[in-house]
Scaffold this active site. Structure first.
Site: not given
Length: 232
Positions: A89, A93-94, A161, A175, A191
């Site tokens: 989901g 992100t990195y 997350m 992360a 995000c």
């Protein structure tokens, strides 16, 4: 109910290799659950927790928007980064060096069957760990993850997350930025949330480097208490 969790620290490992490994562990648990159901048996299912650092990589969740990646293929190569569309989901992100990535691959039938509670517990593990360093953090309404100064003009995200769950088995995870190069976040809309900053523990503490191993120990301590679990 088996609350023992096998801990594996994979070190610095390619994202795709780690994703494939997660899928193997995930499938093993799901298959065991299906077999138990079909054969009316009750063999214990396994739980795993992976720690890993990834080389520079951007990942886009299944509901994510490609426009949140601000680089083309050539620019990705120039920055020595890769990109994957994945089955968790969340949006984009990195991941990169200096970031602790945690992948709990759990059979939630061993703990509690509530995905909302699971995500809140993951956030709480991070919040309690940051509190050990004197950093006050919390949640931001409608935005999964852990934030500093949420609800203010100075809001900044320190932990992203995104999870996948099937038959109450989880994969992917969190992360947490510890010694991360925050410049890599400039190449995405993290995000999918515009106008909010990203931070790292070493920046918040005003130090050059934070011990990654010390942070991992604290994460595991809080995880084991919240989930009433034992690592081995």
């Amino acid at each position: 109910m088996n609350k023992d969790i096998k801990l594996q620290d994979l070190g610095l490992k390619d994202y795709k290799e780690t994703w494939d490994y997660q899928e193997t562990l995930f499938k093993g648990i799901v298959d065991a659950k299906i077999k138990n159901r079909q054969e009316n048996t009750n063999f214990k299912t396994n739980n795993y927790f992976l720690f890993v650092e990834h080389p520079h990589v951007y990942t886009l969740g299944k509901s994510g928007d490609m426009s949140n990646l601000l680089l083309n293929e050539q620019q990705l190569t120039q920055k020595d980064a890769t990109f994957y569309k994945i089955n968790r989901g969340g949006d984009i992100t990195y991941h990169g060096p200096g970031q602790i990535v945690g992948y709990p691959i759990l059979d939630l039938d061993n703990f509690f069957t509530d995905i909302h509670k699971y995500l809140r517990f993951l956030e709480e593990v991070i919040i309690l760990t940051l509190n050990d360093y004197g950093i006050q953090s919390g949640r931001s309404d409608g935005e999964t993850g852990v934030w500093l100064d949420a609800g203010t003009p100075f809001a900044r995200k320190i932990c992203a997350m995104g999870v996948r769950a099937s038959r109450w088995v989880t994969m992917h995870g969190f992360a947490l930025n510890i010694n991360a190069d925050l410049g890599y976040f400039d190449n995405i809309i993290p995000c999918g949330i515009r106008g909010k900053a990203v931070t790292s523990l070493h920046v918040e503490l005003g130090v050059e480097k934070v011990s990654m191993e010390e942070v991992k120990e604290k994460l595991l301590k809080h995880f084991s208490i919240l989930f009433e679990a034992k690592f081995f």
